[in-house]
Design an enzyme around this catalytic site. Sequence first.
Site, mmCIF file in Angstrom:
data_model
loop_
_atom_site.group_PDB
_atom_site.id
_atom_site.type_symbol
_atom_site.label_atom_id
_atom_site.label_comp_id
_atom_site.label_asym_id
_atom_site.label_seq_id
_atom_site.Cartn_x
_atom_site.Cartn_y
_atom_site.Cartn_z
ATOM 1 N N VAL A 1 48.347 36.579 30.588
ATOM 2 C CA VAL A 1 47.395 35.535 30.985
ATOM 3 C C VAL A 1 47.068 34.617 29.812
ATOM 4 O O VAL A 1 47.198 33.390 29.908
ATOM 5 C CB VAL A 1 46.100 36.161 31.545
ATOM 6 C CG1 VAL A 1 45.064 35.072 31.837
ATOM 7 C CG2 VAL A 1 46.403 36.945 32.810
ATOM 8 N N SER B 1 39.774 37.673 31.809
ATOM 9 C CA SER B 1 40.246 38.933 32.392
ATOM 10 C C SER B 1 39.606 39.120 33.761
ATOM 11 O O SER B 1 38.530 38.587 34.049
ATOM 12 C CB SER B 1 39.860 40.113 31.494
ATOM 13 O OG SER B 1 40.250 39.900 30.157
ATOM 14 N N CYS C 1 47.579 43.491 38.946
ATOM 15 C CA CYS C 1 46.284 43.128 39.533
ATOM 16 C C CYS C 1 45.973 43.776 40.869
ATOM 17 O O CYS C 1 44.866 44.268 41.073
ATOM 18 C CB CYS C 1 46.191 41.613 39.686
ATOM 19 S SG CYS C 1 46.122 40.720 38.116
ATOM 20 N N GLN D 1 46.642 46.506 42.860
ATOM 21 C CA GLN D 1 46.092 47.851 43.030
ATOM 22 C C GLN D 1 44.832 48.034 42.202
ATOM 23 O O GLN D 1 43.833 48.576 42.693
ATOM 24 C CB GLN D 1 47.133 48.905 42.651
ATOM 25 C CG GLN D 1 46.587 50.322 42.744
ATOM 26 C CD GLN D 1 47.668 51.374 42.724
ATOM 27 O OE1 GLN D 1 48.541 51.386 43.573
ATOM 28 N NE2 GLN D 1 47.614 52.273 41.742
#
Length: 625
Positions: free
Chosen positions: A157, A272, A417, A419
């Site tokens: 990210v 995040s 992401c 799960q």
Amino acid sequence: MDSCESLLINASLVLWHERALVVHLTTLSVSPLSLLQLLWFLTSLDAVATFFFFLYGTRHGYFLKRRGRSESVGSRDGVFKDSWPRPSSAHRHTNTSRRRQRASLLSHASRQGRERDRRSPSRRRWCGCPPSSSEICLVTDLSDKMVKICCIGAGYVGGPTMAVIALKCPDIEVVVVDISKPRIEAWNSDTLPIYEPGLDDVVKQCRGRNLFFSTDVEKHVAEADIIFVSVNTPTKTRGLGAGKAADLTYWESAARMIADVSKSDKIVVEKSTVPVKTAEAIEKILTHNSKGINYQILSNPEFLAEGTAIEDLFKPDRVLIGGRETPEGRKAVQALKDVYAHWVPEDRILTTNLWSAELSKLAANAFLAQRISSVNAISALCEATGANVTEVAYAVGKDTRIGPKFLNASVGFGGSCFQKDILNLVYICECNGLPEVANYWKQVIKINDYQKSRFVNRVVSSMFNTVAGKKIAVLGFAFKKDTGDTRETPAIDVCKGLLGDKAQISIYDPQVTEDQIQRDLAMNKFDWDHPMHLQPTSPTAVKQVSCVWDAYEATKGAHGLCILTEWDEFKTLDYQKIFDNMQKPAFVFDGRNIVDSEKLREIGFIVYSIGKPLDAWLKDMPAVA
């Protein structure tokens, strides 16, 4: 009379060619009498007039001597050029002439300033202050003031997001920091630590100009105006909430470090994916360690899809910014909004309160995962009834209320992401006394796990109910095409299931290294989401697994072939050549529905495609081993 009661002055004083100090006097309300007094005062003080004209050149001209040459003031923005009204030489010493001249100058500056802001939304004022009565805002234009952004975390990210911000905002210095020296060295090399189409070109354009990668975390955090925090938020593996709750250890550590090194006010941005109310906890840490420094916490969740991340950043569906509903919070939101406004249309920049922004990210991922689990559940029914899940999904997706995206049946969803965020959502629901809601979202995970185990059972049961000692070729290990990311990839569970039955596995993926594959197969669940230096440094190699760099080598001598990633190259392989080099009967288990089943059957393969009518051979085999 209303026009006399409100004098709007918007004078842009261009002091230097490269730097523009914007003086914004908004809505200075005065009575008609005060207005006349103000005009009399300005016209009676010749010193004021002298000072005013000195700023723009000579007393009777509009040029400024600098570096030995004459330059038009404000030529950079097309404001205050030769179009300025010049005083009449015959009347310039009269009070009437001065009054008209100054009124004309101010009116002209106001019109030009409004027109410039209308043409370029990205040049909106840095402070984001709404106009208020008798207010004077001395601020610096973002395009003229070098704002420094620091991002903590150089992962999937932080790296791509900061690279695009640096590309689109050349006047802003962007530094990505990380405690991992090897990762930073990779970002500064010709071989980036992550694979993403288009990322390499973006980094090369900006790196060394206004994009930097460093391990000197504290230095750059202390210097930054805006700090993005993009650190790991893994699922807890022990203690309260183990297996569901997010572990905020790294976020808390980052917040305490920010408080320790900061010497000026900061805007701290959650990048995040975090639980709802995380901002409140971080705010408390910063406030109690503030030493008189003001912090504003914003939530700016990412909605990137790996494999198309750069395109998603260039043309986002939306940019979501959440902040406190206070004057300071709104200013911080506007500051970050101005950064994105360099390239994102204003109607795609959404602003909410902090909690809505935090929850929106979890909800978006839950909805997407839910669609995948829904179509995968239907795929099992299609196999039992003879229906074709591709045809069913196409018919359902033609409904404009549903749409066609995320309706491709597969071996299951993966990635960092889906799960993790759903488990986090489940935990939040349980903590807030909503067990029915928690159980609803749990089922999305259960269907995903069921789909992976169902695939393994189909492989084993089809091959005479055992794969012990048999070579199984696995094409694709990444959780999706166009990325090297293996976090929560279905290939891990499929391979572990086959290894549990003593299979010999040969794996080929064009972007995943052998070291990563061995690491993933050796690690415990959720260990992957911790920083690399906290993961097993030398995982025990799984002896039954070999990794090759050629699809034909992987399939040579294999009894069965499993396609677990939808790489485009797998669609165009020479399957006749593959068939000739495999053991017979030769099986193909297509976990992504990317091959032409009928053509493969004509070659001689026994083919299983998820959710499609079963091969005659498979109809006689039990669905569960």
